[in-house]
Design an enzyme around this catalytic site. Structure first.
Site, PDB file in Angstrom:
ATOM      1  N   THR A   1       0.883  -1.135   0.067  1.00 45.63           N
ATOM      2  CA  THR A   1      -0.223  -0.106   0.036  1.00 45.63           C
ATOM      3  C   THR A   1       0.832   0.965  -0.038  1.00 45.63           C
ATOM      4  O   THR A   1       2.002   1.481   0.879  1.00 45.63           O
ATOM      5  CB  THR A   1      -1.030   0.075   1.420  1.00 45.63           C
ATOM      6  OG1 THR A   1      -1.544  -1.110   1.358  1.00 45.63           O
ATOM      7  CG2 THR A   1      -1.648   1.357   1.258  1.00 45.63           C
ATOM      8  N   ARG A  29     -13.704  -8.080   0.694  1.00 46.15           N
ATOM      9  CA  ARG A  29     -13.126  -7.309   1.664  1.00 46.15           C
ATOM     10  C   ARG A  29     -12.443  -6.154   1.037  1.00 46.15           C
ATOM     11  O   ARG A  29     -11.588  -5.929   0.100  1.00 46.15           O
ATOM     12  CB  ARG A  29     -12.109  -8.184   2.248  1.00 46.15           C
ATOM     13  CG  ARG A  29     -11.342  -7.564   3.350  1.00 46.15           C
ATOM     14  CD  ARG A  29     -10.066  -7.021   3.098  1.00 46.15           C
ATOM     15  NE  ARG A  29      -9.434  -6.522   4.508  1.00 46.15           N
ATOM     16  CZ  ARG A  29      -8.278  -5.876   4.220  1.00 46.15           C
ATOM     17  NH1 ARG A  29      -7.740  -5.351   3.040  1.00 46.15           N
ATOM     18  NH2 ARG A  29      -7.659  -5.264   5.342  1.00 46.15           N
TER      19      ARG A  29
END
Lengths: 140, 180
Positions: A1, A29
């Protein structure tokens, strides 16, 4: 990320995130990255923050929003980041995560929670003094 | 330490910082800088945790999440569970600039992206396929399911709800190689 903050000379602030999330997640998710106030938050009156780590836990505490609000109340970026991490740690002592914070005057800081295999968090900055990407770190 | 302009990003993703910094130096806005920086990470698949070909889910598919926020106007664009489109931060900016919404998700977000001109591509790579097949070979470990049968800490699914719900607190599996 990746979580990123940009501040220009006029004090205009933007923040963003991009991720492919956790490996082997349940289909459907979504983590904290696309959630405002969780993955990142920006307010040009104050500054911005961006978080990284276990989004399932972190998104419950809106750490980026909290950090920006701490800076609005006068905290320096490092202290604001630490407060956001501490708030999560109260409930999840062994959560994996870190946060970066910057204000509109160009001050910045970071904080993280120490867990097995993660005792130091690395992040990058570039400003008018470095004029190029510069590796920074903070001990968790 | 106080010097403007400033770009700061999580993790040692130098190419992203560099892309954002160059954008600012060439007269781009802070939004341009954030978009360019994150896009560079998506293209370069930073650390495997950004962009296509990383973090396959239980079905082996890579999906992307992204968000961009304008601190002047408090406008936000975000996408979650985005399928088949590589430039997630670009789609997030399109959500901000081409809709009055904040967050689009899943298949509908992908359709929006395609309608806005983003290419639909397979996000799977040999690497993500290999990660997925190794996970299957390892009895689907690590596993995020709980309170289901068969025991998710030992076996793959399909899973059914467990009759007796336990209070067992499971530790997360996020780490420096798998994170948001």
């Amino acid at each position: 990320t990746i979580g990123m903050i940009a501040v220009d000379q006029g004090g205009h602030v933007a923040a963003g995130t991009s991720t492919n999330g956790l490996t082997h997640k349940v289909p459907g998710r979504v983590g904290d990255s696309p959630i405002v106030g969780a993955g990142a938050y920006a307010d040009s009156q104050v500054g911005a923050a961006a978080a990284t780590g276990d989004g399932d836990v972190m998104m419950r505490f809106l750490p980026s929003y909290l950090a920006v609000e701490q800076m609005r109340s006068g905290a320096d970026p490092s202290a604001a980041c630490k407060t956001a991490i501490s708030r999560i740690k109260r409930h999840y002592a062994d959560f994996f995560g870190a946060i970066i914070c910057a204000n509109t005057t160009g001050h910045y800081g970071a904080a993280c929670n120490s867990v097995d295999g993660f005792s130091q968090f690395f992040y990058m900055i570039s400003n008018s003094e470095t004029d190029a990407p510069h590796l920074m770190s903070v001990d968790c | 330490q106080a010097a403007l302009p400033l770009v700061i990003n999580t993790w040692p993703f130098k190419i992203a910082t560099d892309a954002a910094w160059r954008s600012l130096q060439s007269g781009g806005s802070v939004l341009d800088a954030v978009e360019k920086g994150c896009t560079q990470c998506e293209v370069s698949q930073c650390d495997g945790s950004v962009g296509y070909g990383g973090s396959p889910d239980e079905r082996g598919e890579t999906t992307l999440d992204a968000m961009i926020m304008n601190g002047d106007t408090m406008e936000v664009g975000a996408v979650a569970d985005l399928r088949r489109v590589k430039n997630a931060i670009g789609v997030a900016r399109a959500v901000m600039e081409r809709t009055s919404h904040t967050l689009l998700v899943g298949e509908s977000a992908s359709v929006f992206a395609e309608n806005m001109g983003f290419a639909a591509e397979d996000l799977t790579t040999n690497k993500s396929l290999n990660i997925f097949s190794e996970w299957l070979k390892g009895n689907c470990q690590p596993n995020y399911r709980k309170n289901v049968l068969p025991d998710p800490s030992k076996q793959c699914g399909p899973y059914q709800p467990q009759a007796l719900v336990t209070d067992k607190q499971l530790r997360g599996h996020a780490n420096v190689h798998s994170h948001d």
